[in-house]
Design a protein around this motif. Structure first.
Motif, PDB file in Angstrom:
ATOM      1  N   ASP A 122     -22.469  52.528  15.436  1.00 15.34           N
ATOM      2  CA  ASP A 122     -23.347  52.919  16.551  1.00 15.34           C
ATOM      3  C   ASP A 122     -22.718  54.034  17.378  1.00 15.34           C
ATOM      4  O   ASP A 122     -21.576  53.927  17.848  1.00 15.34           O
ATOM      5  CB  ASP A 122     -23.618  51.705  17.438  1.00 15.34           C
ATOM      6  CG  ASP A 122     -24.746  51.956  18.423  1.00 15.34           C
ATOM      7  OD1 ASP A 122     -25.517  52.921  18.226  1.00 15.34           O
ATOM      8  OD2 ASP A 122     -24.864  51.181  19.388  1.00 15.34           O
ATOM      9  N   GLY A 123     -23.449  55.134  17.522  1.00 14.38           N
ATOM     10  CA  GLY A 123     -22.989  56.256  18.325  1.00 14.38           C
ATOM     11  C   GLY A 123     -21.984  57.164  17.643  1.00 14.38           C
ATOM     12  O   GLY A 123     -21.463  58.089  18.273  1.00 14.38           O
ATOM     13  N   ARG A 124     -21.713  56.947  16.359  1.00 14.91           N
ATOM     14  CA  ARG A 124     -20.726  57.752  15.646  1.00 14.91           C
ATOM     15  C   ARG A 124     -21.434  58.659  14.640  1.00 14.91           C
ATOM     16  O   ARG A 124     -22.575  58.422  14.274  1.00 14.91           O
ATOM     17  CB  ARG A 124     -19.709  56.845  14.960  1.00 14.91           C
ATOM     18  CG  ARG A 124     -19.071  55.883  15.938  1.00 14.91           C
ATOM     19  CD  ARG A 124     -18.215  54.831  15.269  1.00 14.91           C
ATOM     20  NE  ARG A 124     -16.842  55.257  15.127  1.00 14.91           N
ATOM     21  CZ  ARG A 124     -15.810  54.431  15.003  1.00 14.91           C
ATOM     22  NH1 ARG A 124     -16.011  53.117  15.007  1.00 14.91           N
ATOM     23  NH2 ARG A 124     -14.583  54.882  14.879  1.00 14.91           N
TER      24      ARG A 124
ATOM     25  N   ASN B  85     -23.599  47.787  11.640  1.00  8.99           N
ATOM     26  CA  ASN B  85     -24.464  48.490  12.583  1.00  8.99           C
ATOM     27  C   ASN B  85     -23.733  48.743  13.899  1.00  8.99           C
ATOM     28  O   ASN B  85     -23.801  49.837  14.472  1.00  8.99           O
ATOM     29  CB  ASN B  85     -25.731  47.674  12.818  1.00  8.99           C
ATOM     30  CG  ASN B  85     -26.810  48.452  13.533  1.00  8.99           C
ATOM     31  OD1 ASN B  85     -27.368  49.394  12.999  1.00  8.99           O
ATOM     32  ND2 ASN B  85     -27.104  48.048  14.770  1.00  8.99           N
ATOM     33  N   ARG B  86     -23.028  47.726  14.378  1.00 11.86           N
ATOM     34  CA  ARG B  86     -22.249  47.891  15.620  1.00 11.86           C
ATOM     35  C   ARG B  86     -21.095  48.866  15.424  1.00 11.86           C
ATOM     36  O   ARG B  86     -20.768  49.655  16.315  1.00 11.86           O
ATOM     37  CB  ARG B  86     -21.721  46.541  16.102  1.00 11.86           C
ATOM     38  CG  ARG B  86     -22.810  45.610  16.630  1.00 11.86           C
ATOM     39  CD  ARG B  86     -22.226  44.458  17.418  1.00 11.86           C
ATOM     40  NE  ARG B  86     -21.468  43.539  16.583  1.00 11.86           N
ATOM     41  CZ  ARG B  86     -22.006  42.494  15.956  1.00 11.86           C
ATOM     42  NH1 ARG B  86     -23.311  42.272  16.047  1.00 11.86           N
ATOM     43  NH2 ARG B  86     -21.256  41.689  15.242  1.00 11.86           N
TER      44      ARG B  86
ATOM     45  N   PHE C 270     -31.503  48.004  13.521  1.00 10.85           N
ATOM     46  CA  PHE C 270     -30.522  48.581  12.608  1.00 10.85           C
ATOM     47  C   PHE C 270     -30.656  50.104  12.521  1.00 10.85           C
ATOM     48  O   PHE C 270     -30.232  50.713  11.540  1.00 10.85           O
ATOM     49  CB  PHE C 270     -30.672  47.957  11.220  1.00 10.85           C
ATOM     50  CG  PHE C 270     -30.283  46.505  11.166  1.00 10.85           C
ATOM     51  CD1 PHE C 270     -28.955  46.119  11.059  1.00 10.85           C
ATOM     52  CD2 PHE C 270     -31.252  45.514  11.269  1.00 10.85           C
ATOM     53  CE1 PHE C 270     -28.594  44.786  11.023  1.00 10.85           C
ATOM     54  CE2 PHE C 270     -30.904  44.175  11.230  1.00 10.85           C
ATOM     55  CZ  PHE C 270     -29.566  43.805  11.115  1.00 10.85           C
ATOM     56  N   ASP C 271     -31.198  50.708  13.563  1.00 11.93           N
ATOM     57  CA  ASP C 271     -31.364  52.165  13.556  1.00 11.93           C
ATOM     58  C   ASP C 271     -30.036  52.904  13.478  1.00 11.93           C
ATOM     59  O   ASP C 271     -29.967  54.026  12.964  1.00 11.93           O
ATOM     60  CB  ASP C 271     -32.126  52.620  14.802  1.00 11.93           C
ATOM     61  CG  ASP C 271     -33.628  52.364  14.690  1.00 11.93           C
ATOM     62  OD1 ASP C 271     -34.092  52.078  13.568  1.00 11.93           O
ATOM     63  OD2 ASP C 271     -34.327  52.443  15.726  1.00 11.93           O
ATOM     64  N   ALA C 272     -28.968  52.306  13.993  1.00 12.73           N
ATOM     65  CA  ALA C 272     -27.657  52.967  13.951  1.00 12.73           C
ATOM     66  C   ALA C 272     -27.215  53.209  12.516  1.00 12.73           C
ATOM     67  O   ALA C 272     -26.560  54.223  12.218  1.00 12.73           O
ATOM     68  CB  ALA C 272     -26.613  52.137  14.693  1.00 12.73           C
TER      69      ALA C 272
END
Length: 410
Positions: free
Chosen positions: A313-315, A309-310, A341-343
């Motif tokens: 994130d943002g990709r 998730n991390r 866990f939305d990412a």
């Protein structure tokens, strides 16, 4: 074999015809193993629930017809297909119904439909010294090594017989003598190999699995802060390359301090060997097309989902590359209901349940590489799927998924 009253009762049908049939098979199995008597078990984990052909159904159905019920808590290993998402299945369509039938038969026998290769990620886990009958190679090595419980290498059908009787022969890794190390491996440090941490554990497991096939190694030099997920990766890869069922790691695993090593042959694993293992599992050129990234062999834990998730994130993922992550139903449900866990959802990750994608083909694109962080997947995937597979770090897998091409190493 010396049989106790409970064994005679099982054979005589006092606990039902199914248990009698299962016990008769186990007596023959125990005799072949040279066991002197039976012992009770506390749980079982069944691998025969994975559909391989009509014999799988025939065996389970016979016990159902005899009115069988498991006598200990029993979980199911992965299936041959994710029946929750049948549209993802790229193999023979008839296997979906056949797998559903086989799973239902095991449920009728009282097995829990966990359908995971990592049942040790559940809350109820075998305790140190507890005897169980578990199948599935990575689960066997994990509970023997990391938890210090005791199981031999049970395979299809023997595992179900053990569950139906609650008994197994005192043989193999149930015995003290069989758990003693036969070789000591001096391992290079992570720094000495120059590898990223997530590749190190897979590579080391691959090396000593090959060098010590089917025997118990004692490891010196493994990082003492190794996590359960890292030990899971190490054991699963060693079980793939060399039938590893138990390892002891100095300062890490629970039985290591009690294991005698005086007089045991000592061998050194060099950084060159570890690097060569990675090279053999990652034959990919920078810029090659990537069809998919497949993670979760063995099944992903909550902690691994948090790392992923991390990482995403943002990709943004390339439309040319799919990502599949295999896990248990329970963990998938936790991920689905948690906004933390939305990412994962934004990146377009597909969560596969009930199976592993090195067994069940799900990648629609027929050309291009499949990338993975799993040494087990990289070992078995090419043979099982007829596809080229490359082992990489999670970070490199994510960067490759962004562009649809194999990214450069960091």
């Amino acid at each position: 074999m010396k049989l106790e009253p409970i064994d005679h009762a099982l054979l005589a049908g006092e606990h039902g015809a199914a248990a009698a049939r299962a016990m008769a098979l186990l007596v023959r199995y125990g005799t072949a193993c040279g066991a002197e008597h039976f012992i009770p078990i506390e749980s079982a984990h069944i691998d025969g629930c994975l559909y391989h052909g009509p014999s799988s159904i025939d065996f389970a159905r016979r016990f159902v017809d005899l009115g069988g019920q498991v006598r200990v808590p029993t979980t199911l290993n992965v299936a041959a297909v994710d029946v929750t998402h049948p549209g993802w299945h790229c193999g023979p369509p008839e296997i979906v119904a056949e797998q559903e039938t086989l799973t239902h038969l095991h449920e009728q026998l009282g097995c829990l439909p966990t359908l995971t290769c990592a049942p040790y990620q559940r809350m109820a886990r075998p305790r140190r010294g507890e005897h169980v009958a578990w199948a599935e190679s990575n689960a066997i090595v994990f509970i023997n090594s990391v938890l210090g419980a005791r199981t031999d290498r049970y395979g299809d059908f023997t595992d179900l017989c053990a569950a139906l009787t609650g008994r197994v022969p005192l043989a193999g890794l149930h015995r003290d003598a069989a758990r003693r190390p036969a070789v000591v491996f001096e391992l290079p440090s992570i720094e000495a190999t120059g590898l990223p941490r997530d590749l190190y554990f897979a590579a080391v497991g691959y090396v000593f699995g090959r060098r010590a096939p089917g025997i118990v190694p004692y490891l010196r030099g493994l990082p003492i802060d190794a996590s359960e997920d890292e030990l899971k990766a190490l054991g699963a890869t060693g079980a793939s390359s060399g039938a590893l069922a138990l390892f002891h790691a100095e300062g890490v695993t629970p039985e290591a301090a009690d294991m005698p090593t005086r007089g045991v042959p000592v061998e050194t694993v060099s950084p060159v060997e570890v690097e060569a293992a990675i090279a053999s599992l990652c034959r990919a050129a920078q810029g090659e097309a990537v069809a998919a990234v497949c993670l979760g062999t063995p099944h992903y834990s909550i902690q691994e989902f948090a790392l992923l998730n991390r990482a995403v994130d943002g990709r943004r993922r390339s439309a040319a590359t799919e990502i599949f992550v295999s896990t248990s139903r329970e963990i998938a449900a936790l991920i689905a209901g948690d906004p933390a866990f939305d990412a994962l959802r934004a990146f377009g990750i597909n969560i596969v349940v009930d199976t592993c994608t090195y067994l069940a083909p799900v990648v629609r694109e027929t050309s291009g590489l499949i990338l993975t962080t799993s040494g087990k997947y990289a070992h078995y995937g090419p043979g099982n799927l007829g596809r080229r597979v490359a082992l990489m770090t999670l970070e490199r897998c994510v960067r490759s998924a962004e562009t649809g091409k194999v990214a450069a190493p960091c």
